[in-house]
Design a protein around this motif. Sequence first.
Motif, PDB file in Angstrom:
ATOM      1  N   CYS A   3      63.104  88.536 -45.555  1.00 56.20           N
ATOM      2  CA  CYS A   3      62.317  88.392 -47.114  1.00 56.20           C
ATOM      3  C   CYS A   3      62.334  89.798 -47.555  1.00 56.20           C
ATOM      4  O   CYS A   3      61.741  90.653 -47.148  1.00 56.20           O
ATOM      5  N   ILE A   4      63.163  89.614 -48.864  1.00 52.86           N
ATOM      6  CA  ILE A   4      62.845  91.032 -49.563  1.00 52.86           C
ATOM      7  C   ILE A   4      62.314  90.771 -50.990  1.00 52.86           C
ATOM      8  O   ILE A   4      62.683  89.770 -51.743  1.00 52.86           O
ATOM      9  N   ALA A   5      60.961  91.501 -50.988  1.00 51.29           N
ATOM     10  CA  ALA A   5      60.359  91.319 -52.371  1.00 51.29           C
ATOM     11  C   ALA A   5      60.243  92.504 -53.123  1.00 51.29           C
ATOM     12  O   ALA A   5      60.054  93.510 -52.578  1.00 51.29           O
ATOM     13  N   THR A   6      60.663  92.323 -54.353  1.00 51.82           N
ATOM     14  CA  THR A   6      60.728  93.626 -55.094  1.00 51.82           C
ATOM     15  C   THR A   6      59.916  93.579 -56.301  1.00 51.82           C
ATOM     16  O   THR A   6      59.773  92.506 -56.874  1.00 51.82           O
ATOM     17  N   ASN A   7      59.241  94.884 -56.700  1.00 48.45           N
ATOM     18  CA  ASN A   7      58.544  94.637 -57.799  1.00 48.45           C
ATOM     19  C   ASN A   7      57.435  93.696 -57.972  1.00 48.45           C
ATOM     20  O   ASN A   7      57.246  93.227 -58.866  1.00 48.45           O
ATOM     21  N   VAL A   8      56.846  93.530 -56.898  1.00 42.74           N
ATOM     22  CA  VAL A   8      55.618  92.355 -56.812  1.00 42.74           C
ATOM     23  C   VAL A   8      54.686  92.427 -57.728  1.00 42.74           C
ATOM     24  O   VAL A   8      54.194  93.693 -57.956  1.00 42.74           O
ATOM     25  N   THR A   9      54.301  91.720 -58.499  1.00 48.73           N
ATOM     26  CA  THR A   9      53.327  91.558 -59.504  1.00 48.73           C
ATOM     27  C   THR A   9      53.710  91.900 -60.835  1.00 48.73           C
ATOM     28  O   THR A   9      53.030  91.966 -61.974  1.00 48.73           O
ATOM     29  N   ALA A  10      54.853  92.497 -60.911  1.00 51.68           N
ATOM     30  CA  ALA A  10      55.542  92.990 -62.171  1.00 51.68           C
ATOM     31  C   ALA A  10      56.191  91.945 -62.877  1.00 51.68           C
ATOM     32  O   ALA A  10      56.592  90.986 -62.140  1.00 51.68           O
ATOM     33  N   ALA A  11      56.577  92.077 -64.141  1.00 54.78           N
ATOM     34  CA  ALA A  11      57.382  91.009 -64.961  1.00 54.78           C
ATOM     35  C   ALA A  11      58.703  90.983 -64.439  1.00 54.78           C
ATOM     36  O   ALA A  11      59.443  89.868 -64.235  1.00 54.78           O
ATOM     37  N   SER A  12      59.310  92.051 -63.477  1.00 53.30           N
ATOM     38  CA  SER A  12      60.662  91.843 -62.834  1.00 53.30           C
ATOM     39  C   SER A  12      60.579  91.344 -61.581  1.00 53.30           C
ATOM     40  O   SER A  12      61.624  91.795 -60.610  1.00 53.30           O
ATOM     41  N   GLU A  13      59.521  90.730 -61.147  1.00 55.53           N
ATOM     42  CA  GLU A  13      59.500  90.489 -59.808  1.00 55.53           C
ATOM     43  C   GLU A  13      60.356  89.663 -59.070  1.00 55.53           C
ATOM     44  O   GLU A  13      60.851  88.717 -59.796  1.00 55.53           O
ATOM     45  N   HIS A  14      60.774  89.900 -57.867  1.00 50.10           N
ATOM     46  CA  HIS A  14      62.035  88.872 -57.321  1.00 50.10           C
ATOM     47  C   HIS A  14      61.673  89.009 -55.700  1.00 50.10           C
ATOM     48  O   HIS A  14      61.472  89.887 -55.236  1.00 50.10           O
ATOM     49  N   ILE A  15      61.509  87.798 -55.343  1.00 57.56           N
ATOM     50  CA  ILE A  15      61.295  87.388 -53.921  1.00 57.56           C
ATOM     51  C   ILE A  15      62.324  86.443 -53.547  1.00 57.56           C
ATOM     52  O   ILE A  15      62.480  85.295 -54.016  1.00 57.56           O
ATOM     53  N   LEU A  16      62.924  86.918 -52.353  1.00 58.62           N
ATOM     54  CA  LEU A  16      63.988  85.829 -51.898  1.00 58.62           C
ATOM     55  C   LEU A  16      63.924  86.040 -50.317  1.00 58.62           C
ATOM     56  O   LEU A  16      64.074  87.144 -49.747  1.00 58.62           O
ATOM     57  N   THR A  17      64.137  84.884 -49.675  1.00 60.49           N
ATOM     58  CA  THR A  17      64.339  84.865 -48.064  1.00 60.49           C
ATOM     59  C   THR A  17      65.525  84.089 -47.634  1.00 60.49           C
ATOM     60  O   THR A  17      65.609  83.078 -48.096  1.00 60.49           O
ATOM     61  N   GLN A  18      66.028  84.776 -46.531  1.00 61.41           N
ATOM     62  CA  GLN A  18      67.320  84.413 -46.238  1.00 61.41           C
ATOM     63  C   GLN A  18      67.739  84.906 -45.006  1.00 61.41           C
ATOM     64  O   GLN A  18      66.986  85.750 -44.369  1.00 61.41           O
ATOM     65  N   SER A  19      68.526  84.123 -44.284  1.00 60.20           N
ATOM     66  CA  SER A  19      68.871  84.786 -42.701  1.00 60.20           C
ATOM     67  C   SER A  19      69.625  86.014 -42.866  1.00 60.20           C
ATOM     68  O   SER A  19      70.167  86.247 -44.029  1.00 60.20           O
ATOM     69  N   ILE A  20      69.621  86.728 -41.730  1.00 62.49           N
ATOM     70  CA  ILE A  20      70.284  87.918 -41.856  1.00 62.49           C
ATOM     71  C   ILE A  20      72.000  87.690 -42.343  1.00 62.49           C
ATOM     72  O   ILE A  20      72.623  88.285 -43.020  1.00 62.49           O
ATOM     73  N   LYS A  21      72.440  86.162 -41.509  1.00 69.64           N
ATOM     74  CA  LYS A  21      73.793  86.050 -41.831  1.00 69.64           C
ATOM     75  C   LYS A  21      74.027  85.782 -43.482  1.00 69.64           C
ATOM     76  O   LYS A  21      75.021  86.156 -44.031  1.00 69.64           O
ATOM     77  N   GLN A  22      73.216  85.360 -44.155  1.00 71.77           N
ATOM     78  CA  GLN A  22      73.310  85.056 -45.493  1.00 71.77           C
ATOM     79  C   GLN A  22      73.109  86.203 -46.142  1.00 71.77           C
ATOM     80  O   GLN A  22      73.943  86.610 -47.198  1.00 71.77           O
ATOM     81  N   TRP A  23      72.204  87.056 -46.020  1.00 73.49           N
ATOM     82  CA  TRP A  23      71.991  88.328 -46.774  1.00 73.49           C
ATOM     83  C   TRP A  23      73.426  89.329 -46.291  1.00 73.49           C
ATOM     84  O   TRP A  23      73.847  89.772 -47.420  1.00 73.49           O
ATOM     85  N   LYS A  24      73.977  89.071 -45.371  1.00 76.88           N
ATOM     86  CA  LYS A  24      75.251  90.023 -45.103  1.00 76.88           C
ATOM     87  C   LYS A  24      76.491  89.542 -46.011  1.00 76.88           C
ATOM     88  O   LYS A  24      77.348  90.161 -46.282  1.00 76.88           O
ATOM     89  N   GLN A  25      76.331  88.167 -46.351  1.00 76.82           N
ATOM     90  CA  GLN A  25      77.308  87.446 -47.351  1.00 76.82           C
ATOM     91  C   GLN A  25      77.042  88.118 -48.602  1.00 76.82           C
ATOM     92  O   GLN A  25      78.202  88.200 -49.540  1.00 76.82           O
TER      93      GLN A  25
END
Length: 103
Positions: free
Chosen positions: A47-69
């Motif tokens: 799971c990579i969560a960027t800028n948590v609590t900010a307007a530009s917050e983005h949270i996404l969880t994927q398998s390592i296989k999916q992230w590599k793609q």
Amino acid sequence: ALIQELRQVEKRIRSNSQTQIYIETPYRNDRLLKTILNKMPLDIQLCIATNVTAASEHILTQSIKQWKQSTPVLGKEFCIFLLGQWSHHLLTRVSARASYLLL
């Protein structure tokens, strides 16, 4: 040192069902992500969560296989990295609770 740490992380994830959380200095985000993707097994969830609590917050969880793609460029955004093994149902509940707690 980081590669050895990631090997230990995988053992803890698999044997104890633990989630490991990392926050890195922003200018090292892309290097950490690259190392994680190259050294962790394909079935581990990231799971990579960027800028948590900010307007530009983005949270996404994927398998390592999916992230590599489709590997994002994180740059110097504030990021939180979580490594583990979770079901989609659990992630939805945890994400909803975390968003509520962060408000």
